[in-house]
Design a protein around this motif. Sequence first.
Motif, PDB file in Angstrom:
ATOM      1  N   ILE A 195     -17.359 -13.895 -18.828  1.00 38.84           N
ATOM      2  CA  ILE A 195     -16.197 -13.282 -18.189  1.00 38.84           C
ATOM      3  C   ILE A 195     -16.296 -11.761 -18.321  1.00 38.84           C
ATOM      4  CG2 ILE A 195     -13.679 -13.098 -18.148  1.00 38.84           C
ATOM      5  CD1 ILE A 195     -13.568 -15.862 -19.505  1.00 38.84           C
ATOM      6  N   ILE A 196     -16.171 -11.073 -17.197  1.00 39.12           N
ATOM      7  CA  ILE A 196     -16.098  -9.620 -17.170  1.00 39.12           C
ATOM      8  C   ILE A 196     -14.616  -9.232 -17.207  1.00 39.12           C
ATOM      9  CG2 ILE A 196     -16.606  -7.502 -15.868  1.00 39.12           C
ATOM     10  CD1 ILE A 196     -19.165  -8.898 -16.693  1.00 39.12           C
ATOM     11  N   VAL A 197     -14.248  -8.383 -18.162  1.00 40.74           N
ATOM     12  CA  VAL A 197     -12.871  -7.899 -18.264  1.00 40.74           C
ATOM     13  C   VAL A 197     -12.896  -6.377 -18.156  1.00 40.74           C
ATOM     14  CG1 VAL A 197     -10.763  -7.807 -19.660  1.00 40.74           C
ATOM     15  CG2 VAL A 197     -12.230  -9.845 -19.740  1.00 40.74           C
ATOM     16  N   PRO A 198     -12.682  -5.845 -16.940  1.00 43.64           N
ATOM     17  CA  PRO A 198     -12.629  -4.393 -16.799  1.00 43.64           C
ATOM     18  C   PRO A 198     -11.324  -3.848 -17.368  1.00 43.64           C
ATOM     19  CG  PRO A 198     -12.544  -5.488 -14.642  1.00 43.64           C
ATOM     20  CD  PRO A 198     -12.569  -6.542 -15.687  1.00 43.64           C
ATOM     21  N   VAL A 199     -11.441  -2.764 -18.136  1.00 45.57           N
ATOM     22  CA  VAL A 199     -10.271  -2.170 -18.773  1.00 45.57           C
ATOM     23  C   VAL A 199     -10.217  -0.693 -18.425  1.00 45.57           C
ATOM     24  CG1 VAL A 199      -9.145  -1.641 -20.970  1.00 45.57           C
ATOM     25  CG2 VAL A 199     -10.384  -3.805 -20.691  1.00 45.57           C
ATOM     26  N   GLU A 200      -9.096  -0.291 -17.864  1.00 45.30           N
ATOM     27  CA  GLU A 200      -8.851   1.130 -17.617  1.00 45.30           C
ATOM     28  C   GLU A 200      -8.277   1.709 -18.908  1.00 45.30           C
ATOM     29  OE1 GLU A 200      -6.191   3.994 -14.710  1.00 45.30           O
ATOM     30  OE2 GLU A 200      -6.237   1.846 -14.327  1.00 45.30           O
ATOM     31  N   LEU A 234     -16.330  -6.640 -22.147  1.00 47.36           N
ATOM     32  CA  LEU A 234     -15.272  -5.656 -21.912  1.00 47.36           C
ATOM     33  C   LEU A 234     -15.938  -4.462 -21.245  1.00 47.36           C
ATOM     34  CD1 LEU A 234     -13.069  -5.424 -25.136  1.00 47.36           C
ATOM     35  CD2 LEU A 234     -12.393  -6.198 -22.882  1.00 47.36           C
ATOM     36  N   LEU A 235     -15.425  -4.076 -20.102  1.00 51.18           N
ATOM     37  CA  LEU A 235     -16.067  -3.052 -19.291  1.00 51.18           C
ATOM     38  C   LEU A 235     -15.106  -1.912 -18.986  1.00 51.18           C
ATOM     39  CD1 LEU A 235     -18.454  -2.193 -17.359  1.00 51.18           C
ATOM     40  CD2 LEU A 235     -17.273  -3.538 -15.604  1.00 51.18           C
ATOM     41  N   ASN A 236     -15.608  -0.705 -19.122  1.00 47.42           N
ATOM     42  CA  ASN A 236     -14.876   0.466 -18.664  1.00 47.42           C
ATOM     43  C   ASN A 236     -15.788   1.210 -17.702  1.00 47.42           C
ATOM     44  OD1 ASN A 236     -14.311   3.725 -19.565  1.00 47.42           O
ATOM     45  ND2 ASN A 236     -12.611   2.507 -18.819  1.00 47.42           N
ATOM     46  N   VAL A 237     -15.260   1.583 -16.546  1.00 49.07           N
ATOM     47  CA  VAL A 237     -16.036   2.333 -15.561  1.00 49.07           C
ATOM     48  C   VAL A 237     -15.409   3.717 -15.432  1.00 49.07           C
ATOM     49  CG1 VAL A 237     -16.921   2.422 -13.209  1.00 49.07           C
ATOM     50  CG2 VAL A 237     -16.602   0.198 -14.322  1.00 49.07           C
ATOM     51  N   VAL A 238     -16.197   4.719 -15.762  1.00 50.96           N
ATOM     52  CA  VAL A 238     -15.758   6.113 -15.694  1.00 50.96           C
ATOM     53  C   VAL A 238     -16.152   6.660 -14.330  1.00 50.96           C
ATOM     54  CG1 VAL A 238     -16.021   8.425 -16.681  1.00 50.96           C
ATOM     55  CG2 VAL A 238     -16.020   6.408 -18.183  1.00 50.96           C
ATOM     56  N   VAL A 280     -19.981   0.371 -20.915  1.00 48.48           N
ATOM     57  CA  VAL A 280     -19.378   1.473 -20.173  1.00 48.48           C
ATOM     58  C   VAL A 280     -20.359   1.901 -19.098  1.00 48.48           C
ATOM     59  CG1 VAL A 280     -18.448   3.816 -20.290  1.00 48.48           C
ATOM     60  CG2 VAL A 280     -18.063   2.232 -22.188  1.00 48.48           C
ATOM     61  N   ARG A 281     -19.864   2.016 -17.883  1.00 49.40           N
ATOM     62  CA  ARG A 281     -20.662   2.469 -16.741  1.00 49.40           C
ATOM     63  C   ARG A 281     -19.961   3.647 -16.096  1.00 49.40           C
ATOM     64  NH1 ARG A 281     -23.809  -2.069 -13.768  1.00 49.40           N
ATOM     65  NH2 ARG A 281     -24.181  -3.543 -15.458  1.00 49.40           N
ATOM     66  N   ASN A 282     -20.668   4.337 -15.215  1.00 49.71           N
ATOM     67  CA  ASN A 282     -19.972   5.378 -14.449  1.00 49.71           C
ATOM     68  C   ASN A 282     -20.252   5.188 -12.965  1.00 49.71           C
ATOM     69  OD1 ASN A 282     -22.671   6.521 -14.738  1.00 49.71           O
ATOM     70  ND2 ASN A 282     -21.798   8.389 -13.919  1.00 49.71           N
ATOM     71  N   GLY A 283     -19.312   5.700 -12.165  1.00 48.71           N
ATOM     72  CA  GLY A 283     -19.371   5.560 -10.720  1.00 48.71           C
ATOM     73  C   GLY A 283     -18.044   5.054 -10.204  1.00 48.71           C
ATOM     74  N   PRO A 284     -18.003   4.628  -8.949  1.00 45.87           N
ATOM     75  CA  PRO A 284     -16.774   4.056  -8.410  1.00 45.87           C
ATOM     76  C   PRO A 284     -16.408   2.777  -9.177  1.00 45.87           C
ATOM     77  CG  PRO A 284     -18.298   4.642  -6.648  1.00 45.87           C
ATOM     78  CD  PRO A 284     -19.051   4.767  -7.928  1.00 45.87           C
ATOM     79  N   PRO A 285     -15.162   2.613  -9.601  1.00 41.61           N
ATOM     80  CA  PRO A 285     -14.793   1.465 -10.435  1.00 41.61           C
ATOM     81  C   PRO A 285     -15.139   0.107  -9.837  1.00 41.61           C
ATOM     82  CG  PRO A 285     -13.056   3.088 -10.475  1.00 41.61           C
ATOM     83  CD  PRO A 285     -14.055   3.551  -9.452  1.00 41.61           C
ATOM     84  N   ALA A 286     -14.797  -0.127  -8.590  1.00 36.08           N
ATOM     85  CA  ALA A 286     -15.088  -1.437  -7.994  1.00 36.08           C
ATOM     86  C   ALA A 286     -16.587  -1.706  -7.985  1.00 36.08           C
ATOM     87  CB  ALA A 286     -14.510  -1.524  -6.583  1.00 36.08           C
TER      88      ALA A 286
END
Length: 136
Positions: A5-10, A36-40, A82-88
């Motif tokens: 399960i991917i859980v993106p968190v702002e 747990l994923l955060n996209v910057v 943690v990744r960077n780029g457009p969130p979607a």
Amino acid sequence: MYKKIIVPVEIGGIEKGEKIFRKAAMLLDNGGEIILLNVVEDIPTYVAIELPGNVVEGAMKEGRDRLNELVAKTGIPATVEVRNGPPADGILAAAESHGADLIMIASHIPDFYNYFIGATADRVVRHARCSVLVDR
């Protein structure tokens, strides 16, 4: 029920992230994994000129630290990414690269253009190759 399960968190909405993280743990099969994923988001060049050069790196470090704190607080095992780029795009890429069978995403109060579920959640729902659970 689900193996990965991917859980993106702002990071600005960490309370919603914690709520979804706890729900994800209830839906996880024995031996499954939560990411747990955060996209910057990248900073536009015209804005980046006015900011210190390490703003994105700092935001990525803060995201990783806050997600690690969330894991420690809840006691729920998870992989932090943690990744960077457009969130979607980052969420979809993470789901694809990890072979996720579920993305659990929060939806904020949308504006006129994304009336039903919000811009990022809307894009994830439309383009994901796995199941998506949108939490309000």
